[in-house]
Design a protein around this motif. Structure first.
Motif, PDB file in Angstrom:
ATOM      1  N   ALA A  22       0.860  -1.183   0.000  1.00 20.65           N
ATOM      2  CA  ALA A  22       0.000   0.000   0.000  1.00 20.65           C
ATOM      3  C   ALA A  22       0.898   1.235   0.000  1.00 20.65           C
ATOM      4  O   ALA A  22       1.862   1.300  -0.746  1.00 20.65           O
ATOM      5  CB  ALA A  22      -0.929  -0.042   1.209  1.00 20.65           C
ATOM      6  N   THR A  23       0.610   2.215   0.825  1.00 23.10           N
ATOM      7  CA  THR A  23       1.447   3.416   0.860  1.00 23.10           C
ATOM      8  C   THR A  23       2.860   3.082   1.307  1.00 23.10           C
ATOM      9  O   THR A  23       3.832   3.524   0.706  1.00 23.10           O
ATOM     10  CB  THR A  23       0.835   4.465   1.809  1.00 23.10           C
ATOM     11  OG1 THR A  23      -0.508   4.710   1.404  1.00 23.10           O
ATOM     12  CG2 THR A  23       1.609   5.770   1.749  1.00 23.10           C
ATOM     13  N   THR A  24       2.995   2.289   2.378  1.00 21.69           N
ATOM     14  CA  THR A  24       4.289   1.810   2.828  1.00 21.69           C
ATOM     15  C   THR A  24       4.171   0.350   3.209  1.00 21.69           C
ATOM     16  O   THR A  24       3.095  -0.140   3.540  1.00 21.69           O
ATOM     17  CB  THR A  24       4.817   2.599   4.046  1.00 21.69           C
ATOM     18  OG1 THR A  24       3.893   2.450   5.126  1.00 21.69           O
ATOM     19  CG2 THR A  24       5.008   4.072   3.722  1.00 21.69           C
ATOM     20  N   CYS A  25       5.283  -0.331   3.186  1.00 17.24           N
ATOM     21  CA  CYS A  25       5.333  -1.733   3.602  1.00 17.24           C
ATOM     22  C   CYS A  25       6.602  -1.912   4.422  1.00 17.24           C
ATOM     23  O   CYS A  25       7.711  -1.784   3.890  1.00 17.24           O
ATOM     24  CB  CYS A  25       5.341  -2.653   2.383  1.00 17.24           C
ATOM     25  SG  CYS A  25       5.476  -4.419   2.784  1.00 17.24           S
ATOM     26  N   SER A  26       6.457  -2.154   5.712  1.00 23.16           N
ATOM     27  CA  SER A  26       7.613  -2.327   6.582  1.00 23.16           C
ATOM     28  C   SER A  26       7.992  -3.795   6.674  1.00 23.16           C
ATOM     29  O   SER A  26       7.140  -4.688   6.652  1.00 23.16           O
ATOM     30  CB  SER A  26       7.323  -1.761   7.973  1.00 23.16           C
ATOM     31  OG  SER A  26       6.225  -2.440   8.567  1.00 23.16           O
ATOM     32  N   ILE A  27       9.287  -4.030   6.796  1.00 26.06           N
ATOM     33  CA  ILE A  27       9.840  -5.388   6.839  1.00 26.06           C
ATOM     34  C   ILE A  27      10.743  -5.496   8.053  1.00 26.06           C
ATOM     35  O   ILE A  27      11.572  -4.618   8.302  1.00 26.06           O
ATOM     36  CB  ILE A  27      10.656  -5.697   5.566  1.00 26.06           C
ATOM     37  CG1 ILE A  27       9.828  -5.440   4.301  1.00 26.06           C
ATOM     38  CG2 ILE A  27      11.175  -7.127   5.586  1.00 26.06           C
ATOM     39  CD1 ILE A  27      10.631  -5.497   3.012  1.00 26.06           C
ATOM     40  N   GLY A  28      10.581  -6.560   8.836  1.00 27.51           N
ATOM     41  CA  GLY A  28      11.449  -6.733   9.988  1.00 27.51           C
ATOM     42  C   GLY A  28      11.014  -7.878  10.875  1.00 27.51           C
ATOM     43  O   GLY A  28      10.090  -8.621  10.555  1.00 27.51           O
ATOM     44  N   ARG A  29      11.697  -8.017  12.008  1.00 22.10           N
ATOM     45  CA  ARG A  29      11.430  -9.123  12.925  1.00 22.10           C
ATOM     46  C   ARG A  29      10.208  -8.868  13.810  1.00 22.10           C
ATOM     47  O   ARG A  29       9.552  -9.810  14.266  1.00 22.10           O
ATOM     48  CB  ARG A  29      12.676  -9.353  13.790  1.00 22.10           C
ATOM     49  CG  ARG A  29      12.667 -10.655  14.574  1.00 22.10           C
ATOM     50  CD  ARG A  29      13.966 -10.893  15.314  1.00 22.10           C
ATOM     51  NE  ARG A  29      14.105 -10.042  16.484  1.00 22.10           N
ATOM     52  CZ  ARG A  29      14.982  -9.052  16.613  1.00 22.10           C
ATOM     53  NH1 ARG A  29      15.811  -8.773  15.617  1.00 22.10           N
ATOM     54  NH2 ARG A  29      15.040  -8.328  17.713  1.00 22.10           N
ATOM     55  N   SER A  30       9.904  -7.597  14.065  1.00 21.92           N
ATOM     56  CA  SER A  30       8.787  -7.265  14.949  1.00 21.92           C
ATOM     57  C   SER A  30       7.448  -7.661  14.326  1.00 21.92           C
ATOM     58  O   SER A  30       7.243  -7.490  13.122  1.00 21.92           O
ATOM     59  CB  SER A  30       8.781  -5.764  15.241  1.00 21.92           C
ATOM     60  OG  SER A  30       7.593  -5.385  15.903  1.00 21.92           O
ATOM     61  N   PRO A  31       6.509  -8.187  15.137  1.00 21.87           N
ATOM     62  CA  PRO A  31       5.183  -8.564  14.623  1.00 21.87           C
ATOM     63  C   PRO A  31       4.385  -7.384  14.075  1.00 21.87           C
ATOM     64  O   PRO A  31       3.397  -7.586  13.379  1.00 21.87           O
ATOM     65  CB  PRO A  31       4.490  -9.158  15.864  1.00 21.87           C
ATOM     66  CG  PRO A  31       5.598  -9.565  16.776  1.00 21.87           C
ATOM     67  CD  PRO A  31       6.682  -8.572  16.557  1.00 21.87           C
ATOM     68  N   SER A  32       4.817  -6.146  14.365  1.00 24.19           N
ATOM     69  CA  SER A  32       4.081  -4.984  13.881  1.00 24.19           C
ATOM     70  C   SER A  32       4.349  -4.685  12.404  1.00 24.19           C
ATOM     71  O   SER A  32       3.671  -3.849  11.809  1.00 24.19           O
ATOM     72  CB  SER A  32       4.442  -3.747  14.708  1.00 24.19           C
ATOM     73  OG  SER A  32       5.826  -3.442  14.582  1.00 24.19           O
ATOM     74  N   ASN A  33       5.325  -5.360  11.807  1.00 20.83           N
ATOM     75  CA  ASN A  33       5.641  -5.141  10.393  1.00 20.83           C
ATOM     76  C   ASN A  33       4.628  -5.801   9.468  1.00 20.83           C
ATOM     77  O   ASN A  33       3.997  -6.795   9.836  1.00 20.83           O
ATOM     78  CB  ASN A  33       7.039  -5.680  10.076  1.00 20.83           C
ATOM     79  CG  ASN A  33       8.136  -4.872  10.744  1.00 20.83           C
ATOM     80  OD1 ASN A  33       8.426  -3.763  10.342  1.00 20.83           O
ATOM     81  ND2 ASN A  33       8.743  -5.456  11.774  1.00 20.83           N
ATOM     82  N   GLN A  34       4.491  -5.250   8.264  1.00 20.89           N
ATOM     83  CA  GLN A  34       3.633  -5.887   7.264  1.00 20.89           C
ATOM     84  C   GLN A  34       4.228  -7.214   6.791  1.00 20.89           C
ATOM     85  O   GLN A  34       3.508  -8.162   6.512  1.00 20.89           O
ATOM     86  CB  GLN A  34       3.420  -4.961   6.047  1.00 20.89           C
ATOM     87  CG  GLN A  34       2.386  -3.870   6.260  1.00 20.89           C
ATOM     88  CD  GLN A  34       2.903  -2.754   7.134  1.00 20.89           C
ATOM     89  OE1 GLN A  34       4.026  -2.298   6.952  1.00 20.89           O
ATOM     90  NE2 GLN A  34       2.096  -2.310   8.085  1.00 20.89           N
ATOM     91  N   VAL A  35       5.560  -7.249   6.698  1.00 19.62           N
ATOM     92  CA  VAL A  35       6.254  -8.493   6.360  1.00 19.62           C
ATOM     93  C   VAL A  35       7.143  -8.849   7.543  1.00 19.62           C
ATOM     94  O   VAL A  35       8.104  -8.142   7.852  1.00 19.62           O
ATOM     95  CB  VAL A  35       7.107  -8.339   5.082  1.00 19.62           C
ATOM     96  CG1 VAL A  35       7.871  -9.629   4.793  1.00 19.62           C
ATOM     97  CG2 VAL A  35       6.228  -7.969   3.895  1.00 19.62           C
ATOM     98  N   VAL A  36       6.798  -9.936   8.232  1.00 22.16           N
ATOM     99  CA  VAL A  36       7.530 -10.361   9.430  1.00 22.16           C
ATOM    100  C   VAL A  36       8.501 -11.476   9.047  1.00 22.16           C
ATOM    101  O   VAL A  36       8.095 -12.506   8.494  1.00 22.16           O
ATOM    102  CB  VAL A  36       6.560 -10.859  10.528  1.00 22.16           C
ATOM    103  CG1 VAL A  36       7.346 -11.303  11.762  1.00 22.16           C
ATOM    104  CG2 VAL A  36       5.559  -9.761  10.886  1.00 22.16           C
ATOM    105  N   LEU A  37       9.777 -11.263   9.360  1.00 28.72           N
ATOM    106  CA  LEU A  37      10.816 -12.244   9.072  1.00 28.72           C
ATOM    107  C   LEU A  37      11.425 -12.673  10.401  1.00 28.72           C
ATOM    108  O   LEU A  37      12.141 -11.906  11.055  1.00 28.72           O
ATOM    109  CB  LEU A  37      11.889 -11.639   8.161  1.00 28.72           C
ATOM    110  CG  LEU A  37      11.390 -11.058   6.826  1.00 28.72           C
ATOM    111  CD1 LEU A  37      12.557 -10.457   6.041  1.00 28.72           C
ATOM    112  CD2 LEU A  37      10.670 -12.123   5.993  1.00 28.72           C
ATOM    113  N   SER A  38      11.116 -13.884  10.820  1.00 31.09           N
ATOM    114  CA  SER A  38      11.529 -14.371  12.140  1.00 31.09           C
ATOM    115  C   SER A  38      12.937 -14.958  12.076  1.00 31.09           C
ATOM    116  O   SER A  38      13.142 -16.127  11.737  1.00 31.09           O
ATOM    117  CB  SER A  38      10.534 -15.433  12.643  1.00 31.09           C
ATOM    118  OG  SER A  38       9.249 -14.872  12.762  1.00 31.09           O
ATOM    119  N   ASP A  39      13.896 -14.111  12.386  1.00 30.38           N
ATOM    120  CA  ASP A  39      15.295 -14.523  12.370  1.00 30.38           C
ATOM    121  C   ASP A  39      16.065 -13.490  13.189  1.00 30.38           C
ATOM    122  O   ASP A  39      15.847 -12.285  13.038  1.00 30.38           O
ATOM    123  CB  ASP A  39      15.826 -14.572  10.933  1.00 30.38           C
ATOM    124  CG  ASP A  39      17.211 -15.187  10.840  1.00 30.38           C
ATOM    125  OD1 ASP A  39      18.105 -14.740  11.577  1.00 30.38           O
ATOM    126  OD2 ASP A  39      17.406 -16.102  10.026  1.00 30.38           O
TER     127      ASP A  39
END
Length: 288
Positions: A22-39
């Protein structure tokens, strides 16, 4: 069909799952991100993709320790994504998709009418920040340190702007453009943001300039279906101001229009009247 956010661009995971941007897409380990990467090698807020301009998507690494890679090259500053780009973060690979033809590029009549209706003039605060000597930094710093420094700076500026009610309109190669709509507590919010950015400047990690202007901008157009698109002479004015700030050696430069609204909250000094390329008059500017 309408040009929805899922039609404009998306991330495709290795299992084929699509994540619309959408307007922004955040990526990271935190569950608050749109794309969550568990590492553990992924930062809590690792990177962000922002839709800006007409069908442009820009990737910004937020100062992660282990880096963000696009097509096997580490991201050192905001980069525009192209269809098919491979984004590598730790063990995860995300394909960026943005079809350039077919239905995804067409607007139907209702979308076109909406676009026309949304074009309007709005008074806004415009704030531009820009790293000084970014090319020199790239030569001086070790390759592994540069993206952490630059990405961390972008993350800090983003936090200041958004914590004080502003929005990022564009990420640039070595800076960003933020804005606040007139009304409510916008003047107070801008004053707080500028104060926080001045404190960030004092750290000189890295050195950067900021310029502040207030004026009527044009909002709307195709990009307004997904974001606030800003254009017009006042936007050009603030970019010309940034060049003037560099020429004058001023780390902070404020236009007369912004000074008139901010002078009761900040101590500002006049730095003279100066011309700007593309504008006919000489204008008063202030520092603080």
């Amino acid at each position: 069909m309408n040009l929805g956010t899922s039609d404009a661009g998306w991330l495709e995971k290795s299992d084929g799952t699509r994540v619309p941007i959408a307007t922004t897409c955040s990526i990271g380990r935190s569950p608050s991100n749109q794309v969550v990467l568990s590492d553990d090698r992924v930062s809590r807020r690792h990177a962000v993709i922002q839709f800006q301009g007409v069908r442009e998507f820009w990737l910004v690494d937020l100062g992660s320790s282990n880096g963000t890679f696009v097509n096997q090259r580490r991201v050192t500053q905001p980069i525009r994504l192209r269809d098919g780009d491979q984004i590598q973060i730790s063990q995860f690979c995300l394909a960026f998709r943005q079809p350039q033809g077919g239905e995804a590029t067409r607007l139907d009549a209702s979308a076109s009418n909406k676009t026309i209706l949304e074009i309007r003039a709005v008074n806004c605060w415009l704030l531009l920040t820009d790293i000084e000597g970014s090319s020199r930094l790239a030569k001086q710093l070790p390759a592994e340190q540069l993206p952490v420094l630059i990405g961390g700076w972008f993350a800090a500026c983003k936090t200041v702007v958004e914590a004080n009610g502003g929005s990022i309109n564009k990420y640039l190669g070595d800076g960003l453009l933020a804005y606040w709509r007139e009304g409510g507590q916008a003047d107070n919010s801008v004053a707080r943001a500028v104060t926080a950015l001045r404190e960030l400047q004092a750290r000189q990690q890295p050195r950067f300039r900021l310029v502040l202007h207030f004026g009527a901008v044009i909002t709307g157009g195709v990009a307004s279906l997904n974001e606030e698109s800003l254009s017009g002479p006042e936007v050009n004015f603030v970019f010309r101001m940034e060049r003037l700030a560099g020429a004058l050696g001023e780390p902070r430069l404020v236009s007369e229009a912004a000074w008139a609204r901010l002078k009761s909250q900040c101590v500002l000094k006049e730095v003279g009247q100066h011309p700007l390329p593309g504008f006919e008059a000489r204008y008063r500017f202030f520092g603080f």
